[in-house]
Scaffold this motif. Structure first.
Motif, short mmCIF file in Angstrom:
data_model
loop_
_atom_site.label_atom_id
_atom_site.label_comp_id
_atom_site.label_asym_id
_atom_site.label_seq_id
_atom_site.Cartn_x
_atom_site.Cartn_y
_atom_site.Cartn_z
N LEU A 1 -3.63 -24.72 -44.09
CA LEU A 1 -3.84 -23.69 -43.07
C LEU A 1 -5.30 -23.60 -42.66
CD1 LEU A 1 -2.90 -21.31 -41.33
CD2 LEU A 1 -3.16 -19.84 -43.34
N LEU A 2 -6.21 -23.60 -43.64
CA LEU A 2 -7.63 -23.46 -43.32
C LEU A 2 -8.17 -24.67 -42.56
CD1 LEU A 2 -9.26 -21.74 -46.44
CD2 LEU A 2 -8.37 -20.72 -44.34
N SER A 3 -7.61 -25.84 -42.82
CA SER A 3 -8.04 -27.03 -42.07
C SER A 3 -7.82 -26.83 -40.58
CB SER A 3 -7.27 -28.26 -42.56
OG SER A 3 -7.58 -28.55 -43.91
N GLU A 4 -6.75 -26.13 -40.23
CA GLU A 4 -6.46 -25.84 -38.82
C GLU A 4 -7.22 -24.61 -38.33
OE1 GLU A 4 -4.72 -27.80 -37.01
OE2 GLU A 4 -3.77 -29.06 -38.54
N LEU A 5 -7.42 -23.65 -39.21
CA LEU A 5 -8.03 -22.37 -38.82
C LEU A 5 -9.53 -22.45 -38.59
CD1 LEU A 5 -8.06 -19.19 -38.60
CD2 LEU A 5 -8.40 -19.20 -41.09
N LEU A 6 -10.26 -23.12 -39.48
CA LEU A 6 -11.71 -23.00 -39.50
C LEU A 6 -12.39 -23.35 -38.18
CD1 LEU A 6 -12.51 -24.24 -43.13
CD2 LEU A 6 -12.77 -21.92 -42.21
N PRO A 7 -12.03 -24.44 -37.49
CA PRO A 7 -12.68 -24.69 -36.20
C PRO A 7 -12.46 -23.56 -35.20
CG PRO A 7 -11.63 -26.69 -36.99
CD PRO A 7 -11.16 -25.58 -37.89
N SER A 8 -11.24 -23.01 -35.15
CA SER A 8 -10.97 -21.90 -34.23
C SER A 8 -11.74 -20.65 -34.64
CB SER A 8 -9.47 -21.59 -34.21
OG SER A 8 -8.74 -22.63 -33.61
N LEU A 9 -11.85 -20.42 -35.93
CA LEU A 9 -12.62 -19.26 -36.40
C LEU A 9 -14.09 -19.40 -36.03
CD1 LEU A 9 -13.01 -16.65 -37.99
CD2 LEU A 9 -13.09 -18.03 -40.09
N MET A 10 -14.66 -20.59 -36.22
CA MET A 10 -16.08 -20.77 -35.90
C MET A 10 -16.35 -20.65 -34.41
SD MET A 10 -17.36 -20.83 -38.80
CE MET A 10 -19.06 -21.00 -38.22
N ARG A 11 -15.35 -20.89 -33.59
CA ARG A 11 -15.51 -20.68 -32.14
C ARG A 11 -15.67 -19.20 -31.84
NH1 ARG A 11 -16.77 -19.45 -28.06
NH2 ARG A 11 -16.25 -20.21 -25.97
N LYS B 1 -13.96 -30.12 -32.97
CA LYS B 1 -13.59 -29.86 -31.58
C LYS B 1 -12.39 -28.92 -31.53
CE LYS B 1 -15.36 -34.29 -29.89
NZ LYS B 1 -15.04 -35.58 -29.22
N VAL B 2 -12.44 -28.01 -30.58
CA VAL B 2 -11.32 -27.09 -30.36
C VAL B 2 -11.00 -27.07 -28.87
CG1 VAL B 2 -11.88 -25.62 -32.33
CG2 VAL B 2 -12.87 -25.11 -30.10
N ILE B 3 -9.79 -26.65 -28.54
CA ILE B 3 -9.37 -26.52 -27.15
C ILE B 3 -9.45 -25.05 -26.76
CG2 ILE B 3 -7.52 -26.85 -25.48
CD1 ILE B 3 -8.68 -29.44 -26.51
N SER C 1 -11.34 -34.98 -41.70
CA SER C 1 -11.26 -36.30 -41.09
C SER C 1 -11.60 -36.29 -39.60
CB SER C 1 -9.86 -36.89 -41.30
OG SER C 1 -8.87 -36.08 -40.68
N LYS C 2 -11.43 -35.14 -38.95
CA LYS C 2 -11.75 -35.04 -37.52
C LYS C 2 -13.11 -34.40 -37.28
CE LYS C 2 -6.88 -34.75 -36.14
NZ LYS C 2 -5.85 -33.93 -35.43
N TRP C 3 -13.85 -34.13 -38.33
CA TRP C 3 -15.18 -33.56 -38.19
C TRP C 3 -16.22 -34.67 -38.04
CZ3 TRP C 3 -15.92 -29.03 -42.22
CH2 TRP C 3 -14.86 -28.12 -42.09
N ASP C 4 -17.24 -34.40 -37.28
CA ASP C 4 -18.40 -35.29 -37.20
C ASP C 4 -19.43 -34.75 -38.19
OD1 ASP C 4 -20.74 -36.65 -36.63
OD2 ASP C 4 -20.52 -36.51 -34.46
N LEU C 5 -19.72 -35.51 -39.22
CA LEU C 5 -20.58 -35.03 -40.31
C LEU C 5 -22.04 -35.42 -40.16
CD1 LEU C 5 -18.19 -35.85 -43.31
CD2 LEU C 5 -18.33 -33.73 -41.97
#
Length: 280
Positions: A254-264, A159-161, A138-142
């Motif tokens: 868990l993966l919903s939170e993890l994946l953006p940080s992992l891709m960073r 987006k990640v911080i 839901s927070k991804w830009d597709l």
């Protein structure tokens, strides 16, 4: 011992043909922009910099370090072994997260965990099955990202911080379905619970749950560089709680939170594609 002139001539002819074939093969491969040997791609950041708090999940204990024999079996020194629990409370169930990163390899077969779980004395209840996880996008830009060169599919962005600068950064997410290969195991010493474990791969910024497809993605002859990353989640779930459904729900969270940080932390494949396009 001397050979007859006719034999010497035949030997020299064979050597010349082999040399010419090798030179011709290299020239053909080069002219077609094919890459049989892949250049390694460095991580942007170490895997252990992934936040210890991901949404409502908090790390439990310290990250595990594998012994040399296990590292050799794993095939890489770039890995993360960490446990998370909701609110950091093991009473809520402990999810074991394992991430392993591979690059600069030649047509390697990905390491899969089923044998390890079996070697630990657990009995396989079912054969591995691909399960689509309901990752929250839901927070991804597709629609605004660049296109994947191989498929033409748009990269989603998230987006990640940044933990140091505290600035918001845009990261490109992998394309494809978030399926995991899932297996259920039973511990003979504890018949009331099941170990549910699953994994997926991110290969050159593309999702897959299949080790065979990883080879197709990561060892594409048209790519100068390659990488793949295995993401594995396992958890003991009470048999009365519909183990696979429960595991799927928690793993997706868990993966919903993890994946953006992992891709960073994984390589930005859009930059690699852009660089290779300029070279060609």
């Amino acid at each position: 011992m001397r050979f007859r002139p006719s034999i010497q001539l035949a030997f020299v002819s064979v050597v010349i043909v082999l040399i010419a074939s090798a030179v011709g093969f290299r020239a053909t491969v080069s002219s077609l922009n094919l890459y049989l040997r892949k250049e390694p791609v460095a991580l942007q950041q170490s895997l252990d910099t992934i936040p210890t708090k991901l949404g409502r999940w908090k790390r439990v204990g310290l990250d595990s370090r594998l012994g040399e024999a296990m590292v050799e079996s794993l095939g890489t020194r770039f890995y993360l072994d960490r446990q998370y629990a909701i609110d950091g409370n093991p009473a809520n169930g402990v999810m074991t997260l394992h991430i392993a990163y591979y690059t600069g390899m030649i047509d390697a077969v990905p390491h899969v965990p089923e044998r390890c779980w079996g070697a630990a004395g657990l009995n396989m209840v079912n054969q591995p099955a691909a399960i689509l996880l309901p990752i929250d996008q839901s927070k991804w830009d597709l629609v605004s990202g660049p296109k994947n060169v191989s498929t033409g599919v748009i990269y989603p962005t998230a987006k990640v911080i940044d933990l140091v600068t505290r600035r918001e950064e845009v990261v490109y997410m992998p394309i494809g379905e978030t399926e995991m290969s899932v297996t259920v195991f039973q511990d003979e010493q504890n018949s009331s619970s099941r170990l549910v474990g699953g994994y997926l791969f991110i290969a050159n910024a593309r999702f897959t749950s299949s080790p065979n497809v990883v080879k197709t993605y990561a060892f594409d002859l048209s790519s100068r560089s390659s990488y793949y990353c295995k993401v594995q989640c396992s958890m003991f779930v009470n048999e009365s709680e519909q183990p696979v459904d429960k595991w799927s729900e928690l793993t997706a969270d868990l993966l919903s939170e993890l994946l953006p940080s992992l891709m960073r932390r994984l390589p930005d494949w859009t930059l690699i594609e852009a660089s290779q396009s300029k070279e060609n």
